[in-house]
Design a protein around this motif. Structure first.
Motif, PDB file in Angstrom:
ATOM      1  N   CYS A 156       1.602   2.423   5.390  1.00 45.46           N
ATOM      2  CA  CYS A 156       0.808   3.496   6.013  1.00 45.46           C
ATOM      3  C   CYS A 156       1.455   4.858   5.782  1.00 45.46           C
ATOM      4  O   CYS A 156       0.758   5.849   5.552  1.00 45.46           O
ATOM      5  CB  CYS A 156       0.658   3.250   7.510  1.00 45.46           C
ATOM      6  N   HIS A 204      -2.701   1.889  -0.139  1.00 42.57           N
ATOM      7  CA  HIS A 204      -2.107   1.128   0.961  1.00 42.57           C
ATOM      8  C   HIS A 204      -1.900  -0.336   0.554  1.00 42.57           C
ATOM      9  O   HIS A 204      -0.808  -0.892   0.736  1.00 42.57           O
ATOM     10  CB  HIS A 204      -3.003   1.211   2.201  1.00 42.57           C
ATOM     11  N   ASP A 205      -2.946  -0.952   0.033  1.00 42.34           N
ATOM     12  CA  ASP A 205      -2.872  -2.362  -0.347  1.00 42.34           C
ATOM     13  C   ASP A 205      -1.823  -2.598  -1.425  1.00 42.34           C
ATOM     14  O   ASP A 205      -1.080  -3.587  -1.382  1.00 42.34           O
ATOM     15  CB  ASP A 205      -4.233  -2.870  -0.825  1.00 42.34           C
ATOM     16  N   GLU A 224       1.550   5.613   1.626  1.00 43.51           N
ATOM     17  CA  GLU A 224       0.276   5.853   0.944  1.00 43.51           C
ATOM     18  C   GLU A 224      -0.064   7.333   0.866  1.00 43.51           C
ATOM     19  O   GLU A 224      -0.790   7.761  -0.020  1.00 43.51           O
ATOM     20  CB  GLU A 224      -0.857   5.082   1.619  1.00 43.51           C
ATOM     21  N   GLU A 260      -9.665   5.550   6.085  1.00 44.11           N
ATOM     22  CA  GLU A 260      -9.238   4.193   5.746  1.00 44.11           C
ATOM     23  C   GLU A 260      -9.668   3.206   6.835  1.00 44.11           C
ATOM     24  O   GLU A 260     -10.152   2.111   6.536  1.00 44.11           O
ATOM     25  CB  GLU A 260      -7.728   4.144   5.548  1.00 44.11           C
ATOM     26  N   ASN A 269     -12.052  -0.032   6.487  1.00 45.39           N
ATOM     27  CA  ASN A 269     -11.626  -1.374   6.881  1.00 45.39           C
ATOM     28  C   ASN A 269     -12.621  -2.012   7.843  1.00 45.39           C
ATOM     29  O   ASN A 269     -12.980  -3.183   7.687  1.00 45.39           O
ATOM     30  CB  ASN A 269     -10.228  -1.333   7.505  1.00 45.39           C
ATOM     31  N   GLU A 271     -11.597   4.650  -0.357  1.00 50.56           N
ATOM     32  CA  GLU A 271     -11.261   3.568  -1.284  1.00 50.56           C
ATOM     33  C   GLU A 271      -9.923   3.821  -1.982  1.00 50.56           C
ATOM     34  O   GLU A 271      -9.144   2.894  -2.203  1.00 50.56           O
ATOM     35  CB  GLU A 271     -12.379   3.372  -2.292  1.00 50.56           C
ATOM     36  N   LYS A 300      -7.156   3.151   0.599  1.00 49.74           N
ATOM     37  CA  LYS A 300      -7.002   1.705   0.793  1.00 49.74           C
ATOM     38  C   LYS A 300      -6.320   1.064  -0.414  1.00 49.74           C
ATOM     39  O   LYS A 300      -5.457   0.202  -0.258  1.00 49.74           O
ATOM     40  CB  LYS A 300      -8.358   1.053   1.055  1.00 49.74           C
ATOM     41  N   TYR A 301      -6.692   1.468  -1.595  1.00 54.36           N
ATOM     42  CA  TYR A 301      -6.066   0.961  -2.823  1.00 54.36           C
ATOM     43  C   TYR A 301      -4.565   1.232  -2.795  1.00 54.36           C
ATOM     44  O   TYR A 301      -3.752   0.355  -3.085  1.00 54.36           O
ATOM     45  CB  TYR A 301      -6.723   1.637  -4.030  1.00 54.36           C
TER      46      TYR A 301
END
Length: 149
Positions: A107, A85-86, A110, A19, A23, A79, A82-83
């Motif tokens: 964090c 997490h976001d 996820e 991740e 980023n 990805e 991150k998806y």
């Protein structure tokens, strides 16, 4: 986006590195050792060690003195993480959690939540995007019910 896809053989630590690499890559267009170390708050030597492990797993290509680039499988996993997490951070912010706590909790979450749960949270957020006045109502009601902080 296959938000439920996460490689079962990876540790949370390895997922965090993927991740972070994503980023940094999204921000700078490349991921050098120092940049990833700064993102994770670690020493460059620790990062190099994990870069080598991820390279051995076929997830990144580690280039000494240059950093890393994703291989397809590594990019896919990064990805998804991150998806997740976001999505989780956005949900926590929506319900009034502070930025600092939302980042930290996202964090953790996820890696732990079932993909179905993340998918439902994403659908909830999309629904709230389509009904901003209803979303504000919910936020106001949550704030009203909280004791003074």
């Amino acid at each position: 986006m296959e938000e439920g896809y996460i490689a079962n053989h990876l540790s949370r630590k390895a997922e965090d590195y993927l991740e972070a690499i994503l980023n940094v890559t999204l921000e700078k267009g490349y991921a050098r050792t120092k940049d990833v170390a700064d993102q994770l708050g670690l020493s460059p030597s620790s990062v190099v060690e994990m870069f080598r492990k991820l390279d051995n797993l076929g997830l990144v290509e580690y280039r000494r003195y240059e950093g890393v680039v994703f291989r397809p499988e590594g990019q896919k996993i990064a990805e998804v993480i991150k998806y997740r997490h976001d999505t989780l951070k956005r949900f926590l912010l929506l319900i009034g959690v502070s930025e600092r706590v939302a980042e930290k909790d996202a964090c953790f979450m996820e890696h732990e939540l079932n993909p179905e749960t993340v998918r439902r949270i994403r659908l909830f957020l999309e629904t709230m995007d389509e009904a901003p006045s209803f979303c504000r109502q919910i936020q106001q009601e949550i704030s009203r019910r909280l004791p003074d902080e």
